[in-house]
Design a protein around this motif. Structure first.
Motif, PDB file in Angstrom:
ATOM      1  N   ALA A 341       0.648  -1.172  -0.260  1.00 55.80           N
ATOM      2  CA  ALA A 341       0.280  -0.033  -0.335  1.00 55.80           C
ATOM      3  C   ALA A 341       0.614   0.868   0.102  1.00 55.80           C
ATOM      4  CB  ALA A 341      -0.912  -0.116   1.173  1.00 55.80           C
ATOM      5  N   TYR A 342       1.929   1.042   0.373  1.00 56.08           N
ATOM      6  CA  TYR A 342       3.029   2.362   0.616  1.00 56.08           C
ATOM      7  C   TYR A 342       3.628   3.176  -0.261  1.00 56.08           C
ATOM      8  CZ  TYR A 342       2.828   1.787   5.919  1.00 56.08           C
ATOM      9  OH  TYR A 342       2.252   1.125   6.762  1.00 56.08           O
ATOM     10  N   TYR A 343       3.871   1.742  -1.114  1.00 60.19           N
ATOM     11  CA  TYR A 343       3.924   1.990  -2.493  1.00 60.19           C
ATOM     12  C   TYR A 343       3.546   2.512  -3.321  1.00 60.19           C
ATOM     13  CZ  TYR A 343       7.002   1.579  -6.455  1.00 60.19           C
ATOM     14  OH  TYR A 343       7.827   1.228  -7.849  1.00 60.19           O
ATOM     15  N   TRP A 344       2.452   1.772  -3.384  1.00 55.66           N
ATOM     16  CA  TRP A 344       1.668   2.034  -4.555  1.00 55.66           C
ATOM     17  C   TRP A 344       0.721   3.588  -3.970  1.00 55.66           C
ATOM     18  CZ3 TRP A 344       2.593   0.537  -8.717  1.00 55.66           C
ATOM     19  CH2 TRP A 344       2.697  -0.907  -9.243  1.00 55.66           C
ATOM     20  N   ALA A 345       0.958   3.832  -2.915  1.00 56.90           N
ATOM     21  CA  ALA A 345       0.514   4.848  -2.299  1.00 56.90           C
ATOM     22  C   ALA A 345       1.266   6.590  -2.807  1.00 56.90           C
ATOM     23  CB  ALA A 345       0.566   5.563  -0.962  1.00 56.90           C
ATOM     24  N   LEU A 346       2.833   5.594  -2.877  1.00 62.15           N
ATOM     25  CA  LEU A 346       3.930   6.878  -3.477  1.00 62.15           C
ATOM     26  C   LEU A 346       3.963   6.895  -4.987  1.00 62.15           C
ATOM     27  CD1 LEU A 346       7.051   7.417  -3.365  1.00 62.15           C
ATOM     28  CD2 LEU A 346       7.265   5.078  -4.451  1.00 62.15           C
ATOM     29  N   VAL A 347       3.706   5.827  -5.084  1.00 60.05           N
ATOM     30  CA  VAL A 347       3.022   6.188  -6.942  1.00 60.05           C
ATOM     31  C   VAL A 347       2.312   7.238  -7.090  1.00 60.05           C
ATOM     32  CG1 VAL A 347       2.794   5.084  -8.997  1.00 60.05           C
ATOM     33  CG2 VAL A 347       4.286   3.638  -7.837  1.00 60.05           C
ATOM     34  N   VAL A 348       1.428   7.043  -6.934  1.00 57.37           N
ATOM     35  CA  VAL A 348      -0.094   7.717  -6.914  1.00 57.37           C
ATOM     36  C   VAL A 348       0.783   9.314  -6.449  1.00 57.37           C
ATOM     37  CG1 VAL A 348      -2.495   8.938  -6.142  1.00 57.37           C
ATOM     38  CG2 VAL A 348      -1.664   6.439  -6.522  1.00 57.37           C
ATOM     39  N   CYS A 349       1.715   9.982  -5.586  1.00 57.03           N
ATOM     40  CA  CYS A 349       1.809  10.886  -4.814  1.00 57.03           C
ATOM     41  C   CYS A 349       2.441  11.318  -5.970  1.00 57.03           C
ATOM     42  CB  CYS A 349       2.283  10.605  -2.855  1.00 57.03           C
ATOM     43  SG  CYS A 349       1.038  10.008  -2.495  1.00 57.03           S
ATOM     44  N   ASN A 350       4.272  10.877  -6.228  1.00 62.05           N
ATOM     45  CA  ASN A 350       4.672  11.197  -6.551  1.00 62.05           C
ATOM     46  C   ASN A 350       4.756  11.078  -7.817  1.00 62.05           C
ATOM     47  OD1 ASN A 350       5.771  12.022  -4.367  1.00 62.05           O
ATOM     48  ND2 ASN A 350       7.585  10.579  -4.295  1.00 62.05           N
ATOM     49  N   CYS A 351       3.937   9.999  -8.764  1.00 58.33           N
ATOM     50  CA  CYS A 351       4.144   9.819 -10.265  1.00 58.33           C
ATOM     51  C   CYS A 351       2.791   9.916 -10.588  1.00 58.33           C
ATOM     52  CB  CYS A 351       4.200   8.539 -10.345  1.00 58.33           C
ATOM     53  SG  CYS A 351       5.851   7.609  -9.716  1.00 58.33           S
ATOM     54  N   VAL A 352       1.975  10.045  -9.980  1.00 56.73           N
ATOM     55  CA  VAL A 352       0.137  10.595 -10.745  1.00 56.73           C
ATOM     56  C   VAL A 352      -0.210  11.420 -10.327  1.00 56.73           C
ATOM     57  CG1 VAL A 352      -1.515   9.732 -11.005  1.00 56.73           C
ATOM     58  CG2 VAL A 352       0.336   7.823 -10.796  1.00 56.73           C
ATOM     59  N   ILE A 353      -0.334  12.311  -9.289  1.00 51.97           N
ATOM     60  CA  ILE A 353      -0.920  13.543  -9.122  1.00 51.97           C
ATOM     61  C   ILE A 353      -0.088  14.490  -9.522  1.00 51.97           C
ATOM     62  CG2 ILE A 353      -1.241  15.240  -7.288  1.00 51.97           C
ATOM     63  CD1 ILE A 353      -2.649  13.088  -5.551  1.00 51.97           C
ATOM     64  N   PRO A 354       1.166  14.470  -9.422  1.00 53.37           N
ATOM     65  CA  PRO A 354       1.873  15.943 -10.097  1.00 53.37           C
ATOM     66  C   PRO A 354       1.587  15.767 -11.530  1.00 53.37           C
ATOM     67  CG  PRO A 354       3.477  14.771  -8.754  1.00 53.37           C
ATOM     68  CD  PRO A 354       2.223  13.912  -9.046  1.00 53.37           C
ATOM     69  N   PHE A 370      -1.452  24.074  -3.992  1.00 51.70           N
ATOM     70  CA  PHE A 370      -0.864  23.507  -2.049  1.00 51.70           C
ATOM     71  C   PHE A 370      -1.116  22.302  -1.555  1.00 51.70           C
ATOM     72  CE2 PHE A 370      -2.006  24.174   2.198  1.00 51.70           C
ATOM     73  CZ  PHE A 370      -0.563  24.734   2.936  1.00 51.70           C
ATOM     74  N   GLY A 371      -2.445  22.225  -2.880  1.00 50.07           N
ATOM     75  CA  GLY A 371      -2.734  20.313  -2.500  1.00 50.07           C
ATOM     76  C   GLY A 371      -1.730  19.939  -2.886  1.00 50.07           C
ATOM     77  N   ILE A 372      -1.092  20.022  -4.052  1.00 48.85           N
ATOM     78  CA  ILE A 372      -0.526  19.470  -4.809  1.00 48.85           C
ATOM     79  C   ILE A 372       0.709  19.304  -4.108  1.00 48.85           C
ATOM     80  CG2 ILE A 372       0.845  18.999  -7.014  1.00 48.85           C
ATOM     81  CD1 ILE A 372      -1.321  20.039  -8.436  1.00 48.85           C
ATOM     82  N   ALA A 373       1.656  19.988  -3.452  1.00 41.61           N
ATOM     83  CA  ALA A 373       2.751  20.275  -2.540  1.00 41.61           C
ATOM     84  C   ALA A 373       2.820  19.503  -1.460  1.00 41.61           C
ATOM     85  CB  ALA A 373       2.903  21.905  -2.699  1.00 41.61           C
ATOM     86  N   LEU A 374       1.608  19.226  -0.729  1.00 41.55           N
ATOM     87  CA  LEU A 374       1.149  19.048   0.529  1.00 41.55           C
ATOM     88  C   LEU A 374       1.739  17.504  -0.163  1.00 41.55           C
ATOM     89  CD1 LEU A 374      -1.186  20.083   2.393  1.00 41.55           C
ATOM     90  CD2 LEU A 374       1.427  19.940   2.848  1.00 41.55           C
ATOM     91  N   VAL A 375       1.319  16.582  -1.143  1.00 44.60           N
ATOM     92  CA  VAL A 375       0.775  15.830  -1.462  1.00 44.60           C
ATOM     93  C   VAL A 375       1.959  14.438  -1.422  1.00 44.60           C
ATOM     94  CG1 VAL A 375       0.238  14.046  -3.460  1.00 44.60           C
ATOM     95  CG2 VAL A 375      -1.332  15.534  -2.119  1.00 44.60           C
ATOM     96  N   ILE A 376       3.236  15.804  -2.904  1.00 42.28           N
ATOM     97  CA  ILE A 376       4.371  15.383  -3.170  1.00 42.28           C
ATOM     98  C   ILE A 376       5.843  15.095  -2.116  1.00 42.28           C
ATOM     99  CG2 ILE A 376       6.366  16.180  -3.848  1.00 42.28           C
ATOM    100  CD1 ILE A 376       4.333  17.001  -6.185  1.00 42.28           C
ATOM    101  N   ASN A 377       4.835  16.280  -0.898  1.00 45.06           N
ATOM    102  CA  ASN A 377       6.180  15.827   0.665  1.00 45.06           C
ATOM    103  C   ASN A 377       5.604  14.459   1.141  1.00 45.06           C
ATOM    104  OD1 ASN A 377       7.539  17.659   0.457  1.00 45.06           O
ATOM    105  ND2 ASN A 377       5.645  19.478   1.234  1.00 45.06           N
ATOM    106  N   VAL A 378       4.102  13.831   0.933  1.00 41.59           N
ATOM    107  CA  VAL A 378       4.254  13.134   1.970  1.00 41.59           C
ATOM    108  C   VAL A 378       5.067  11.932   0.983  1.00 41.59           C
ATOM    109  CG1 VAL A 378       1.609  11.077   2.065  1.00 41.59           C
ATOM    110  CG2 VAL A 378       1.816  14.905   3.064  1.00 41.59           C
ATOM    111  N   GLY A 379       4.668  12.279  -0.363  1.00 38.82           N
ATOM    112  CA  GLY A 379       5.243  11.180  -1.510  1.00 38.82           C
ATOM    113  C   GLY A 379       6.469  10.609  -0.831  1.00 38.82           C
TER     114      GLY A 379
END
Lengths: 473, 187
Positions: A341-354, A370-379
């Protein structure tokens, strides 16, 4: 076509030396302390106390109070170290690399991005020290003639890392302070209370804005930028060597340095956006930190995000191509193991949403950005967790395989570093000019020159039209 | 228009401070006083003006050489230290690998170069500018506070060989000074 340094986008057309200086210095000198700022500082101080308690508890109990155990010796402390130091890359990148490339838009964001760098490096630096187990012996890393006749091992990436991080902290601080000196002089001259003028004056070293001062200053600033540019790249490279020179499966990879640096720029720009979007909102600096700035930062973030995604791809491709069972198993485990789950969350945060950043409307919409930047920091945090701690749960000895669960004290220490960061950031915003006033005045000056030369060109056209008309008649 | 300075009039004159309307006027004035042969001059402006120091006839800043010297010192020292520690002071024989394993000394050498070069750059700015110096005669002029916002000044020191209070003053007026202050030395 508009060039990236189109001045009209960066400073308002009616800006004067006085207006840009007043807008920035008044935040510190004139603006009364508002409830919002006090509230923010209180949150910072509260979390800072969480940090102190967590450190105290750690000193009392030892690192066993964290969730680390064989085979996972590097847990959240190292994850957070790498994450914070990555965030700390944007400041010097903006100041140094963008300066060398004549990117004028860096001017209104470089000061607080540099401050952010310093505070992030301070947060990062805590972790390896606390992780030492016996932090009181941290100075053993320094090569000094000890009575024990023991010296640091210069072939170890951990020693390189010590040099890299301490150099980076020092150089970032020097770069930041040098840029501040003319502005401290401005604050000295504009302060109404004597004690404020004296304090700023002492820290400005008596700067007089003299032509010879500026001559030395500009040379030094440019040279520092040139020196800091390879330094920025080297720091996260050295951090990545901590992993890639080890033989741990999934760590021993040459793709690490470039993709760590890419990730650092990614996370750093995301954090600059997380800070600059509320800053321009609450301190009425929208005409100085414009939509153009947000747009440019979003573009850098998009590019860095793509390079990071490419890194993930190459990383797993390399593991598959090597055909080394333990190495490729790490990836099978990442994609479908207990922590998938962590890995796929990472893919969503860093590869898909940006990928949303391809759209100009998204890049210029502060709240979405602002929202996207927060998501990237989580990713990016998840990326470090997966690379560092979760890789260690599957080493070469299946009998030692385990899982990793951080404890309360792991989390409280991490939350505590936010307290340090937020407290320092809030104090910085009220005590020092958050945007370089001298550089803003320089931009205004250039804008005046541009307007004048355009005026001259227009006149030239006019007169040539006249002569043509005359010759025609 | 001239003002006596805030300080007692019997104290000696340190120099003349003249304000000009803008950056271009300041550059023109700097060029003019340089042509006149004034050497002990300075200009003050709220942002760096490219080449202003050279127009005033100041020497090229030796700062890059100081930074270079710093970088070389830092790099050579750390490399030397790493070599001495690893090969002489504390040799560790690990599978017969060479003690002078230079590739692994490169990262600390790079960091040492950067560190000392940056320290040299930072310190040289203040060393070459004669700072820290918290008090200076020009600070006695109240209007000088605007030099860090939007005012442009030219300074001619009284110890310049060509300096003559009245003649210099009228020359400054002739080249477009908006206002001139006679600044007393603080001794």
């Amino acid at each position: 076509m508009t060039s990236p340094s189109e001045p009209s986008d960066l400073v308002p057309a009616d800006a004067t030396y006085e207006s840009v200086t007043a807008d920035i210095s008044n935040v510190v000198l004139e603006r009364p302390v508002r409830r919002g700022w006090v509230f923010g500082l209180l949150i910072g101080l509260l979390l800072l106390n969480v940090l102190l308690v967590s450190i105290g508890w750690l000193f009392l109990m030892g690192v066993g109070t964290w969730g680390i155990n064989v085979p996972v010796g590097w847990g959240l402390a190292i994850v957070n170290f790498v994450w914070w130091i990555g965030i700390g890359h944007a400041g010097t990148l903006i100041s140094a690399i963008l300066l060398l490339f004549h990117q004028k838009w860096r001017t209104s964001i470089n000061r607080f991005a540099e401050a952010m760098t310093l505070f992030a490096v301070a947060c990062a630096g805590l972790f390896p020290l606390l992780h030492l187990g016996r932090p009181k012996f941290f100075y053993w890393l320094v090569p000094y003639p000890a009575t024990t006749d023991v010296w640091p091992q210069f072939r170890s990436p951990l020693v390189w890392d010590f040099f890299a991080v301490s150099t980076y902290a020092t150089v970032s601080a020097l770069f930041w302070y040098l840029g501040l000196v003319p502005d401290l002089a401005t604050m000295r001259d504009r302060a109404k209370q004597r004690w404020k003028a004296q304090t700023f004056g002492v820290f400005a070293f008596g700067w007089r804005n003299s032509a010879t001062h500026w001559e030395h200053y500009q040379k030094a600033y440019l040279l520092l930028a040139a020196i800091a540019t390879p330094l920025v790249v080297s720091v996260h490279t050295t951090v990545s060597w901590d992993f890639s020179t080890a033989i741990v499966p999934a760590w021993h990879s040459t793709v690490f340095p470039p993709y760590f640096v890419g990730g650092a720029i990614f996370a750093g720009f995301a954090m600059v956006l997380v800070i600059s979007i509320p800053l321009r909102q609450f301190y009425n600096l929208k005409h100085l930190v414009t939509a153009k700035h947000l747009d440019n930062m979003a573009k850098v973030m998009l590019a860095a995000g793509l390079s990071v995604s490419y890194g993930y791809l190459m990383d797993s491709w390399g593991a598959w191509y090597k055909n080394e069972p333990y190495d490729s198993y790490i990836y099978t485990n990442r994609f479908s193991g207990p922590d998938a789950a962590y890995y796929w969350a990472l893919v969503v945060c860093n590869c898909v949403i940006p990928q949303l950043l391809w759209f100009p409307s998204v890049r210029r919409h502060p709240l979405t950005l602002f929202g996207i930047a927060l998501v990237i920091n989580v990713g990016m945090w998840l990326e470090r967790l997966i690379i560092i701690s979760l890789s260690l749960t599957r080493d070469y000895l299946p009998s030692t395989w385990s899982t990793y669960t951080p404890t309360f004290w792991d989390w409280s220490l991490y939350a505590g570093t936010f307290g340090l960061f937020v407290t320092l950031m809030f104090l910085f915003l009220r005590i020092l000019p958050a945007i370089s006033m001298a550089e803003m005045r320089d931009l205004v000056h250039e804008q005046h020159e541009d307007q004048r030369s355009e005026g001259r060109r227009a006149e030239g056209r006019q007169s040539s039209d006249d002569t043509q008309q005359e010759s025609a008649s | 228009m001239t003002h006596p300075s805030a300080i007692e009039s019997q104290s000696t004159v340190a120099g003349l401070l003249a304000e000009f309307a803008g950056p271009d006027e300041l550059i023109a004035a700097a060029d003019a006083v340089r042509q006149d042969g004034y050497v002990n001059t300075d200009a003050f402006c709220p942002f760096p003006i490219e080449g202003l120091a050279r127009i005033l006839g100041k020497k090229k800043s030796p700062l890059p050489w100081m930074v270079f010297a710093g970088g070389v010192t830092g790099g050579v020292s750390i490399y030397g230290l790493a070599w001495w520690v690893s090969a002489i002071a504390y040799p560790l024989n690990i599978g017969g690998r060479p003690l002078h394993s230079w590739p692994s000394f490169i990262p600390p050498t790079f960091e040492g170069t950067v560190l000392v070069a940056s320290l040299a750059a930072f310190l040289s700015v203040f060393l070459l500018s004669g700072l820290p110096r918290l008090s200076h005669p020009v600070f006695e002029v109240e209007r000088f506070k605007r030099a860090s916002t939007d005012a442009f000044f030219l300074w001619i020191a009284a110890d310049d060989a060509k300096f003559d209070n009245a003649a210099t003053k009228s020359r400054l007026e002739a080249i477009g000074a908006v206002e001139i202050w006679e600044v007393s030395s603080d001794e």
